[in-house]
Each structure stands twice: as C-alpha cells, then as structure tokens.
Write an enzyme that holds these catalytic residues in place. Structure first.
Site, PDB file in Angstrom:
ATOM      1  N   ARG A  53      32.132  61.149  48.982  1.00  0.00           N
ATOM      2  CA  ARG A  53      32.773  59.902  48.919  1.00  0.00           C
ATOM      3  C   ARG A  53      34.174  59.855  48.839  1.00  0.00           C
ATOM      4  NH1 ARG A  53      30.592  55.765  44.510  1.00  0.00           N
ATOM      5  NH2 ARG A  53      31.877  56.981  43.026  1.00  0.00           N
ATOM      6  N   LYS A 152      37.516  54.031  47.376  1.00  0.00           N
ATOM      7  CA  LYS A 152      37.631  54.128  46.061  1.00  0.00           C
ATOM      8  C   LYS A 152      39.268  54.665  45.710  1.00  0.00           C
ATOM      9  CE  LYS A 152      35.405  55.606  41.937  1.00  0.00           C
ATOM     10  NZ  LYS A 152      35.660  54.528  41.194  1.00  0.00           N
ATOM     11  N   GLU A 185      29.421  42.833  42.496  1.00  0.00           N
ATOM     12  CA  GLU A 185      29.243  43.897  41.371  1.00  0.00           C
ATOM     13  C   GLU A 185      29.903  43.390  40.433  1.00  0.00           C
ATOM     14  OE1 GLU A 185      31.154  47.547  42.897  1.00  0.00           O
ATOM     15  OE2 GLU A 185      32.871  46.282  43.795  1.00  0.00           O
TER      16      GLU A 185
HETATM   17  N1  PMP Z   1      31.878  49.744  41.713  1.00  0.00           N
HETATM   18  C1  PMP Z   1      32.881  49.989  40.959  1.00  0.00           C
HETATM   19  C2  PMP Z   1      34.309  49.032  41.452  1.00  0.00           C
HETATM   20  C3  PMP Z   1      33.248  51.117  40.677  1.00  0.00           C
HETATM   21  O1  PMP Z   1      34.558  51.385  40.177  1.00  0.00           O
HETATM   22  C4  PMP Z   1      32.290  51.952  40.375  1.00  0.00           C
HETATM   23  C5  PMP Z   1      32.464  53.141  39.460  1.00  0.00           C
HETATM   24  N2  PMP Z   1      32.813  54.313  40.205  1.00  0.00           N
HETATM   25  C6  PMP Z   1      31.049  51.486  40.743  1.00  0.00           C
HETATM   26  C7  PMP Z   1      30.684  50.433  41.366  1.00  0.00           C
HETATM   27  C8  PMP Z   1      29.618  52.613  40.329  1.00  0.00           C
HETATM   28  O2  PMP Z   1      29.773  53.590  41.283  1.00  0.00           O
HETATM   29  P1  PMP Z   1      29.207  54.986  40.647  1.00  0.00           P
HETATM   30  O3  PMP Z   1      27.721  54.810  40.511  1.00  0.00           O
HETATM   31  O4  PMP Z   1      29.325  56.101  41.852  1.00  0.00           O
HETATM   32  O5  PMP Z   1      30.064  55.441  39.496  1.00  0.00           O
END
Ligand code: PMP
Length: 296
Positions: A53, A152, A185
C-alpha cells in the site's frame, strides 16, 4: 532499555537526534505517504500488505521510494529488533524530502525516509468491553476525484477536522459521510454493520481507505461462515443495525454502542463483533513476518 532508535535516511539515531529539515515538503505541504503497522508478540502483522500500500500510494503521487520493497521491509524489521520490542506500533514515513518554499516536487532531490517503532499505547481494554460512542460529522470525506482516500498521504487534514468535530460532539470517534450522504469510514478506521446476522461494509470507491484490517476482517468473517457484503449504506442503516464495529491497525476490531446518541442493539458490544475480535487476534499471531527473521 537504552534510548529509542529511529531510522532516518539510512541511519539509526537516538530519538532526540532524529530530526529533519524544516524545508522538508512533508512538513511544509504534507507531501508524502505513510503507513502504520503493528507488531504482535514479535510478529509484524501483514507487513507485505502495508509495504504494497505504501508503494502504491507513493507511485500515485510520483514519489520514488529510494529502496526496494525488500530493503524497506528489512529496515522496518531491524528498527523493531534494535529497539527490542515485542509488541509495537510502527510508523513509516516517506516524504518528498527537502526542497525550497515553492510547491514544485522537482526541487526536492531526495525523499526523506523515516521508520519509528515504539511500545504500544492503544485503546484501553475497557473500551473494548464498553464500546465506543460514535458521532457523524458535518465534514465530508474528500472524494476520490479530489484527494483520493486510497492514497495514504501525509495530508490528513480532512481526517483531523473530522476528529475535531467528533471531539466537539463528545464522541470517541467520528463517522464520515461522502458528498452523496453514504457512510464511508471513521477518522482512522473502517466501519462495519451487522443486521440479521449479515455483515456489511462500504465499498472503498465511496471514499474510504482500503484498510488492511478491513480486508483481513472480511476474510475472517467469511471463513467463519458469515455473509459479508461491500455495499453502500446510509446513517439510517447504521442507527438500526444490530451491531456496529470499527477496524484499523490501531483499533483492531472495536465495538460501537451508540451512534449520534442512538443506542446500537442492546447498547453492549455485540456477540458477532466479540467473536470476530477474538478470531482477528488469533490471526495476528500467525499471519506476519517474525522480527527475528530478516526478510528477503
Ligand atoms: N481509514 C483511514 C482514514 C485510516 O487512516 C486507517 C488507518 N490506516 C484506516 C481506515 C484503517 O486501515 P488499516 O486497517 O490498514 O489500518
């Protein structure tokens, strides 16, 4: 343990000496990408997925990470080992690097690469037992045609404004809608709802990061025999759900018991949520890269 060691541009340095230029475009403009990764009992959970990622985010913003994926994996594992950590949170940051006061990335010849591994300070056990209070906020998720949530990036202002709004609402975490009013989210986690034994999570194209925990949870839930649908839903669907939970590297699988002051289910963490958290934690011990083993 001696001083915490941080990886900065090719060297391990003590925390107080770990500094970068004030002309770094990560600092000046949020120009860069990052990952948050977790270590469970010496096991770096889903390291390859996080690395992939990170490189995809970097590719999308035309940032060349000056390491192969294998090299960066080794640096990450070494950072954990050097700090003698068994359970840890890792932050990997790659910024555009030092430039001038203009925006132009061409004036930043070398990216900055940082890896921090530190002892975990996560949500208290009590929050998992009690569940979270969620509040939907007026701020909308940045849409994929503006600043794609799949990248990200170091630009987390959208998420920070959302977090601020949820603090103002006296909630533990925020629930973000997109411009069409669909649920996307939380500020740093993905959302799932359970209704009549069926599990739903929004498709990422609505405006959510494709969480690594989210994807792991979908697989775990399916293995456990649940129906899991990636389908759009609204706040109303959240209010009337039997169970709601959030997923993320920091949050793992955390139950939600109220949303905008509406009680979810019986107001206690749901049975399916608790079962999935249990299964998830079991998986974190198996599915990872052990720290003692240098990857190749
Ligand atoms: N959404 C956002 C905006 C985030 O910053 C995160 C944390 N990385 C997540 C969802 C969850 O992603 P992950 O399970 O890969 O940590």
């Amino acid at each position: 343990m001696s001083d915490q060691l941080i990886y900065v541009n090719g060297q391990f340095v003590e925390k107080k000496k770990a500094v970068i230029s004030i002309y770094d475009h990560g600092f000046l403009y949020g120009d860069g990408v990052f990952e948050g990764i977790r270590v469970y009992e010496g096991n770096v959970y889903k390291l390859k997925e996080h690395i992939n990622r990170l490189y995809e985010s970097a590719h999308s913003i035309m940032l060349n990470i000056p390491h192969s994926k294998e090299e960066l994996q080794q640096i990450i594992v070494e950072t954990v080992c050097k700090n003698e950590l068994n359970s840890a949170y890792i932050r990997v940051v790659v910024s555009r690097g030092t430039g001038d006061l203009g925006l132009d990335p061409r004036n930043c010849p070398e990216p900055t690469v940082i890896v921090i591994a530190e002892a975990l300070s996560i949500y208290s056990d009590n929050l998992y037992k009690k569940g979270l209070k969620l509040a939907s906020v007026v701020n909308r998720r940045s849409s994929p045609d503006v600043l794609n949530p799949q990248i990200k990036s170091l630009n987390y202002l959208n998420n920070i404004l959302v977090k601020l709004a949820s603090v103002q609402a006296d909630a533990d975490e925020a629930l973000i809608l997109n411009n069409q009013g669909y649920v996307t989210e939380g500020s740093a986690d993905n959302i799932f709802i359970v209704k009549n034994g069926k599990i739903k999570t929004p498709p990422v194209y609505l405006g959510a990061l494709e969480g690594i925990t989210r994807n792991a949870l979908i697989d775990i839930a399916k293995e456990q025999g649940f129906s899991v649908e990636e389908t759009p839903f609204t706040l109303h669907d959240v209010y009337i759900a039997d169970e709601v939970f959030l997923t993320g590297t920091a949050a793992e699988v955390i139950p939600v018991v109220t949303v905008d002051n509406r009680q979810i289910g019986d107001g206690h963490p749901g049975e399916i949520t608790r079962r999935l958290l249990h299964e998830f934690r079991k998986q974190t011990l198996i599915d990872g890269v052990p720290c003692y083993m240098k990857t190749n």
